[in-house]
Design a protein around this motif. Structure first.
Motif, PDB file in Angstrom:
ATOM      1  N   ALA A  47       0.645  -1.503  -0.603  1.00 34.79           N
ATOM      2  CA  ALA A  47       0.295   0.077   0.207  1.00 34.79           C
ATOM      3  C   ALA A  47       1.138   1.520   0.051  1.00 34.79           C
TER       4      ALA A  47
ATOM      5  N   TRP B 250       1.845   3.141  -3.587  1.00 32.44           N
ATOM      6  CA  TRP B 250       0.615   3.504  -4.436  1.00 32.44           C
ATOM      7  C   TRP B 250       1.016   5.163  -3.787  1.00 32.44           C
TER       8      TRP B 250
ATOM      9  N   LEU C  79      -1.585   2.179  -7.145  1.00 34.55           N
ATOM     10  CA  LEU C  79      -2.777   1.940  -6.993  1.00 34.55           C
ATOM     11  C   LEU C  79      -3.967   1.240  -8.159  1.00 34.55           C
TER      12      LEU C  79
ATOM     13  N   ASN D 185      -3.617  -2.800  -8.793  1.00 35.76           N
ATOM     14  CA  ASN D 185      -4.100  -3.283  -7.188  1.00 35.76           C
ATOM     15  C   ASN D 185      -5.802  -3.339  -7.102  1.00 35.76           C
TER      16      ASN D 185
ATOM     17  N   GLY E 256      -7.049  -2.252  -4.271  1.00 34.25           N
ATOM     18  CA  GLY E 256      -6.108  -0.425  -4.062  1.00 34.25           C
ATOM     19  C   GLY E 256      -7.465   0.434  -4.686  1.00 34.25           C
TER      20      GLY E 256
ATOM     21  N   SER F 271     -10.513   0.668  -3.157  1.00 38.76           N
ATOM     22  CA  SER F 271     -10.410   1.876  -1.996  1.00 38.76           C
ATOM     23  C   SER F 271     -10.685   2.667  -2.756  1.00 38.76           C
TER      24      SER F 271
ATOM     25  N   TYR G  21      -7.040   5.186   3.117  1.00 41.02           N
ATOM     26  CA  TYR G  21      -5.604   4.503   3.254  1.00 41.02           C
ATOM     27  C   TYR G  21      -4.602   4.871   4.528  1.00 41.02           C
TER      28      TYR G  21
END
Length: 165
Positions: free
Chosen positions: A43, A46, A53, A56, A59, A62, A161
């Motif tokens: 993470a 990213w 990001l 993924n 990611g 999110s 995040y």
């Protein structure tokens, strides 16, 4: 209040499959979700690149949830629509999808109009006279740059995040 807003944003998302509607029984605490969750190290990558990001799945999801919570998901939805568009093989389907993307994201007063300059909009409209796989490339690059400069930094400061890292 922020926590409630985040949870509501997550609940308002449409499930991808019927299994997403199933509420897990507490005896097995969310094991499938944990296998998809990236490591904090992953993470952290990213921060270096929006592309990392977007590549993924966790990611991307999110980031999309975060943007929905801010009512600013149109840029990401446009980027995803362009990526899907590039996979089309049939010229007839390409023309149909190009028209749909234009009407939804590009044209003035579009329901999810992306913020691109007139020059980019004109180039895109000229490219759509004869749709090709690269018809939206200039607009997609502009939107990508906007997300990288504006949306990504806000996401990196968000609770979405911060909980990952």
């Amino acid at each position: 209040a922020k926590e409630i807003k985040i949870k509501l944003g997550i609940l308002l998302q449409k499930p991808d499959t019927a299994t997403d509607l199933v509420i897990p029984y507490n005896e097995k605490p969310e094991k499938p979700a944990k296998t998809q969750k990236p490591s904090p190290e992953e993470a952290l990558q990213w921060r270096d690149s929006l592309d990392k990001l977007l590549q993924n799945n966790y990611g991307l999801t999110s980031f999309k949830s975060f943007l929905k919570s801010e009512f600013s998901e149109e840029n990401l939805e446009f980027w995803i629509a362009c990526e899907d568009y590039k996979k089309i093989k049939s010229p007839a389907k390409m023309a149909e999808k190009a028209k749909k993307i234009y009407e939804e994201f590009i044209q003035t007063e579009a329901p999810k109009e992306v913020n691109i300059d007139h020059f980019t909009k004109d180039i895109t409209m000229k490219n759509l006279v004869e749709p090709s796989l690269s018809s939206f490339d200039v607009a997609q690059k502009r939107v990508h740059a906007l997300m990288e400069k504006d949306s990504l930094p806000r996401f990196l400061r968000s609770e979405f995040y911060q909980e990952l890292i």
